[in-house]
Every structure is written in C-alpha cells, then in structure tokens.
Design a protein around this motif. Structure first.
Motif, PDB file in Angstrom:
ATOM      1  N   ASN A 165       1.187  -1.429  -0.523  1.00  0.00           N
ATOM      2  CA  ASN A 165      -0.035   0.038  -0.166  1.00  0.00           C
ATOM      3  C   ASN A 165       0.889   1.333   0.255  1.00  0.00           C
ATOM      4  N   ASN A 166       2.018   1.419  -1.208  1.00  0.00           N
ATOM      5  CA  ASN A 166       2.870   2.236  -1.097  1.00  0.00           C
ATOM      6  C   ASN A 166       2.103   3.492  -2.401  1.00  0.00           C
ATOM      7  N   THR A 167       2.163   4.282  -2.100  1.00  0.00           N
ATOM      8  CA  THR A 167       2.716   5.332  -3.806  1.00  0.00           C
ATOM      9  C   THR A 167       3.555   6.055  -4.166  1.00  0.00           C
ATOM     10  N   SER A 168       3.714   5.779  -5.403  1.00  0.00           N
ATOM     11  CA  SER A 168       4.884   6.267  -6.177  1.00  0.00           C
ATOM     12  C   SER A 168       4.522   7.708  -7.707  1.00  0.00           C
ATOM     13  N   TYR A 169       4.955   8.789  -7.317  1.00  0.00           N
ATOM     14  CA  TYR A 169       4.365   9.830  -8.436  1.00  0.00           C
ATOM     15  C   TYR A 169       5.456  10.351  -8.988  1.00  0.00           C
ATOM     16  N   ASP A 170       5.538  10.701 -10.379  1.00  0.00           N
ATOM     17  CA  ASP A 170       6.929  12.042 -10.891  1.00  0.00           C
ATOM     18  C   ASP A 170       8.148  11.711 -10.421  1.00  0.00           C
ATOM     19  N   ILE A 200       3.205   6.193 -10.957  1.00  0.00           N
ATOM     20  CA  ILE A 200       2.514   6.652 -11.544  1.00  0.00           C
ATOM     21  C   ILE A 200       3.871   7.454 -12.362  1.00  0.00           C
ATOM     22  N   ASP A 201       3.363   7.495 -13.598  1.00  0.00           N
ATOM     23  CA  ASP A 201       4.960   9.127 -14.299  1.00  0.00           C
ATOM     24  C   ASP A 201       6.325   8.705 -14.529  1.00  0.00           C
ATOM     25  N   THR A 248      -3.573   7.587 -15.110  1.00  0.00           N
ATOM     26  CA  THR A 248      -2.710   8.567 -15.084  1.00  0.00           C
ATOM     27  C   THR A 248      -3.125   9.002 -13.689  1.00  0.00           C
ATOM     28  N   ALA A 249      -2.009  10.094 -13.449  1.00  0.00           N
ATOM     29  CA  ALA A 249      -1.962  10.808 -12.683  1.00  0.00           C
ATOM     30  C   ALA A 249      -4.086  11.861 -12.354  1.00  0.00           C
ATOM     31  N   THR A 255      -4.679  16.327  -5.971  1.00  0.00           N
ATOM     32  CA  THR A 255      -3.709  17.466  -6.818  1.00  0.00           C
ATOM     33  C   THR A 255      -2.454  16.709  -6.793  1.00  0.00           C
ATOM     34  N   PRO A 256      -2.312  15.919  -8.248  1.00  0.00           N
ATOM     35  CA  PRO A 256      -1.149  15.250  -7.932  1.00  0.00           C
ATOM     36  C   PRO A 256       0.122  16.468  -8.080  1.00  0.00           C
TER      37      PRO A 256
END
Length: 319
Positions: A165-170, A200-201, A248-249, A255-256
């Motif tokens: 349950n982790n999140t990675s973005y950009d 994501i991204d 997509t983000a 709010t990405p």
C-alpha cells in the motif's frame, strides 16, 4: 516522540548498533503533529534537510539497528542539493538482520542533479535472516539529471520484504538516456512481496531515451512479485496479477504533486487485496479493518463504506 514545535533540518540521523538490548525502538510523531498525505500542512512535523550528509553511502535517516520503526514524518527535500538517499537500512548490502518497519512517510520535492547520486527515496539494504516492511508511504516529485531515480529500491535487500500500500509519483530523469526512472525496483537476493502499490509517471524525459528507461515497476531479476498494483505504463501487469494499468495521475490523485490522496473515482479505489492486520492503517490513520471495506491500492484508503460480501438475509416468521 517528535513534536512540531521548532525548525527541523536534520540530516544523516544514524540509528546504529548498540550493546544495549531493546525489544524494539520507534521514532514516531505526536498524534496531533502527524502529516496525513498532504504536503506542508500547518502544525505538522516536517523535516527539511539543508546540508550534505556525506558521501554516496550516507542518508537522511540511516537505520542500522534491528527492530526499528520510523513513521509519520514528512521529509521535504526541496532545500537539498547533495543527498543521494533519504532512508536506508544500513550502509552495507551484507549487513544482517535489520528488522525494520518504515511506514506512513511522506517524502517529496527532490531537486535535480544531486551530488552524490543516484537517487533513492527508500533504499532497503542487506537484512539477511530478517524482515523489512514498508507500509503506506507516499513518495513523489523526484528529479535527477544524470543518474537513476527510484522511489522504493529493494534490489539490494537480502531480507523478507513486504512493500504494501505505497504510492510513487513523478520519478524523473532528464538528461542521461541510459539511466532509469522507476517507482519500484527489486531483484532476487531477498524475498520480495509487493502488493496494493501505485506507480505513476516514472519517466526518462531525455529526447532519445528508450522505453526501458521509464519503468513504473522494474524487476532486475527473480520471479513475479507484484500483485494488485496500479501503473501508468503496463509494468504492474508485466510483473504481477490483478493489475490496473495505463492510469493517469489526474484520474488517480486529488491534486498530483501536493495532495496525493486518491480520488473516489480512481481505479485504485476498491481494487486492492485485503492484507489483514498488515498495512491496515492508512496515511490518514483510517483503519481498513475497522469497517469491512474493499481495500484500495496505494497509501490512502478512500473507500470507507462497508463492502457487501453476503446476500440479503431472508427472515421467515411463522405464526
């Protein structure tokens, strides 16, 4: 216990081996001062490191002691220009039994061309014979010009890893076409389990960079270890089952780049797997086990209505 009562700009905080025996040690934040997945909230504990912690083996937090938990800290890297690692388990890939829990961390805004590099958000090293758990963390907005960028790097780990349950973005590489931007990177030296995670991204934006330099989920070796995950490319499906891909983000986050809580309309909502008593407390302190909910993918649980797991009951009264 940490409180939001003064400036906090520490770097290279080392928790090292000690002759004293402890059942466990925890670095945590006072309940009223905890971030909840949104950067820069007033009155929350925010670590803003502003100096060079040292060479490429140094980090903002170095966990070199077993049975250690670190949680609930926001690390704003926007003032740092000379850091390659935020959190790591030791400084050696052969260090044994670093039992560690890293959870509810918010790490963001890491600028370009750090010295040293490459760039690792959470780096799991060594740990043979032990466990390393990473639960409900959000890492985003990392940019490096000329080396690899990885949010969650489990490749050097020799431990049993649970990345849940982790999140990675950009995650972004801007100049060197041969360097890889990735959300999650792992190999076969440890036992790696990745579930309910978002990436994501993850992009190498150099003009002629190959597709292999932009991988949300990246496996160096080993078997398929990634289940019920979500990616903006196809790699959540390449390395696992029950995947959500090509997301997509804008459709996933509120709010990405600042508010990384997921939208109720996102494909992350309700598409995770129930992990029981592991990773059940989300980044906002909601207990997924408090109500019988369908688990979401990522660090934030937006689905908070009890799931319907049984048919309607039929009551028959006989007079």
């Amino acid at each position: 216990w940490m409180h939001s009562d003064s400036d906090f700009d520490e770097e290279n905080v080392i928790f090292n081996y000690t002759s004293t025996t402890y059942d466990s040690i925890k670095l945590t934040v006072n309940e009223d001062d905890r971030q909840h997945g949104i950067e820069g909230q007033t009155g929350k504990v925010v670590n803003i490191p502003d100096a060079n912690p040292g060479d490429s083996t140094k980090s903002i937090y170095d966990i070199s002691i077993s049975n250690f938990t670190i949680e609930w800290i926001e690390i704003d890297m926007s003032s740092s220009t000379s850091t390659g690692i935020c959190i790591q388990t030791g400084t050696s890939n052969t260090q044994t039994k670093i039992n560690t829990v890293i959870q509810h961390m918010l790490i963001h805004s890491w600028g370009t061309n750090q010295t040293p590099d490459p760039m690792h958000g959470i780096l799991l090293r060594g740990g043979s014979g032990g466990y390393q758990h990473v639960f409900n963390c959000i890492l985003y907005d990392f940019t490096e010009s000329d080396d690899h960028v990885t949010a969650f790097n489990m490749n050097p780990s020799r431990a049993t890893v649970k990345c849940y349950n982790n999140t990675s973005y950009d995650m972004t590489v801007t100049t060197n076409t041969s360097k890889v931007a990735s959300g999650y990177f792992w190999g076969s030296t440890g036992t790696i389990n990745i579930k309910n995670c978002i990436a994501i991204d993850s992009k190498n934006t150099a003009g002629s960079a190959p597709a292999s330099s932009s991988l949300d989920f990246r496996r160096g070796s080993g078997s398929t270890d990634c289940d019920f995950c979500l990616s903006s490319d196809s790699t959540a499906s390449t390395y696992g089952t029950n995947a959500q891909t090509s997301k997509t983000a804008a459709n996933t986050f509120e709010t990405p780049g600042s508010n990384m809580l997921i939208k109720s309309t996102s494909d992350a909502a309700g598409n995770g797997t129930d992990l029981g008593s592991e990773a059940n407390i989300d980044i906002t302190e909601f207990d997924r086990n408090g109500i019988d909910v369908d688990w979401d993918i990522g660090a934030h649980q937006v689905t908070r209505t009890a799931s319907v797991s049984a048919g309607a009951a039929l009551l028959l009264f006989i007079n």
